[in-house]
Write a protein that holds these residues in place. Structure first.
Motif: not given
Ligand code: DC
Length: 319
Positions: A137-139, A141-143, A184-186, A188-190
């Motif tokens: 779940d690559t999300g 990694t940003y988290r 953390v999700g918010e 991560a998006s930043k």
């Molecule tokens: O899928 P998630 O909610 O765990 O992702 C969190 C944030 O990480 C999402 O708002 C954007 C970013 N993200 C990204 O830019 N590229 C990815 N491959 C996965 C997540």
């Protein structure tokens, strides 16, 4: 427990040539192996089928309410020939089927992209379980990068700290419980808008995708940037309202409460940021299969995805 070998006598190229069933005590099969004429193997583990709510394959047809038929009943259908076998025999064939499936899927990459809450995480897990592939779940990694900055009390636009945190991300040690927090999700998006952070994480994600036996990766840019050569690309989406409703139900099922309008606004804001950023914005790859789960249960989405993957595997196996 009874073990039954069912041979399909019908000669159709698309039909399984042999069916193996393990029949559980309560009359519902919980493991199936199917051997196809082209040498490919299908299998399913239906551990959740005991209450009769799931579809159960009976003699090659779908039947959601009846239990597994008697042998005499199967044999009265001229398309099948069923006989009871020893448990050891079934286990041997089951092992061979798993090994064969393992060989077939080696090197396979499945890329799944889509907005937050569309169901891609569940779909990715189901596919990875079914095809025995690694899952990322690559999300997360940003988290993990965002979590590190929050922990250090640093602003989310501190590029050098974010890069350091990205380099430290260990894919084998991502704690979903800590990282799944809404804040953390918010965040991560930043941090995900910082190009160098993306470069560092993408490199790690690519290495993960290449490792045997193959992988399912889900995120926002898997089919477009991380694995542009993926064997299968899926773009999973659903309307913002449906995703907000699902998120609310999830929060309520965990005993929490939230406001629908706030969740919807959050989702829309996150979509805008993920789709509007300059670096690797969320968008379907040109060759992605679109799966809109607004009106579709996750089981139906899984079956649709499985049909796509099986199609690719059958072609591969013939080549
Ligand atoms: O899928 P998630 O909610 O765990 O992702 C969190 C944030 O990480 C999402 O708002 C954007 C970013 N993200 C990204 O830019 N590229 C990815 N491959 C996965 C997540």
């Amino acid at each position: 427990m009874r073990y039954v070998y069912v041979h399909w006598q019908h000669d159709m190229p698309e039909a399984p040539s042999d069916l193996w069933y393990e029949i559980a005590d309560d009359d519902f099969q919980n493991r199936t192996i199917e051997f196809y004429a082209d040498g490919s193997v299908g299998f399913a583990i239906r551990s959740a089928a005991f209450d009769g709510s799931e579809d159960v394959e009976v003699g090659g047809t779908r039947n959601s309410t009846e239990g597994f038929p008697d042998l005499a009943e199967i044999n009265s259908d001229s398309q099948f020939k069923a006989s009871e076998v020893a448990a050891a025999d079934f286990e041997r064939r089951w092992g061979e089927a798993l090994a064969s499936r393992f060989r077939m899927t080696t090197g396979l990459t499945i890329a799944i992209d889509g907005p937050a809450g569309a169901g891609k995480g569940t779909l990715a897990r189901r596919l990875a379980d079914h095809y025995r592939l690694n899952l990322l779940d690559t999300g997360l990694t940003y988290r993990a990068v965002a979590h590190k900055l929050l922990e250090l009390g640093l602003p989310l636009d501190n590029v050098s700290a974010a890069e350091t945190a990205a380099r430290q991300v260990d894919l084998s040690n991502l704690d979903r419980t800590v990282l799944s927090a809404h804040a953390v999700g918010e965040a991560a998006s930043k941090v995900a808008v910082i190009p160098t952070v993306r470069r560092i994480l993408v490199e790690k994600q690519r290495a993960f995708a290449k490792a045997p036996p193959g992988a399912v990766l889900d995120g926002r840019d898997i089919g477009t940037v991380v694995c542009p050569d993926a064997d299968i690309k899926l773009y999973v989406t659903a309307s913002a309202e449906v995703r907000a409703r699902r998120r609310l139900a999830e929060i309520e099922s965990m005993g929490g409460s939230a406001d629908f309008a706030t969740i919807l606004a959050d989702i829309e804001r996150r979509d805008e940021r993920d789709m509007g950023r300059a670096s690797s914005p969320l968008k379907p790859a040109a060759d992605a299969h679109l799966l809109d789960t607004s009106e579709m249960a996750i089981e139906a989405a899984f079956l649709a995805a499985m049909a796509i993957v099986d199609g690719v595997l059958a072609k591969r196996n013939k080549a």
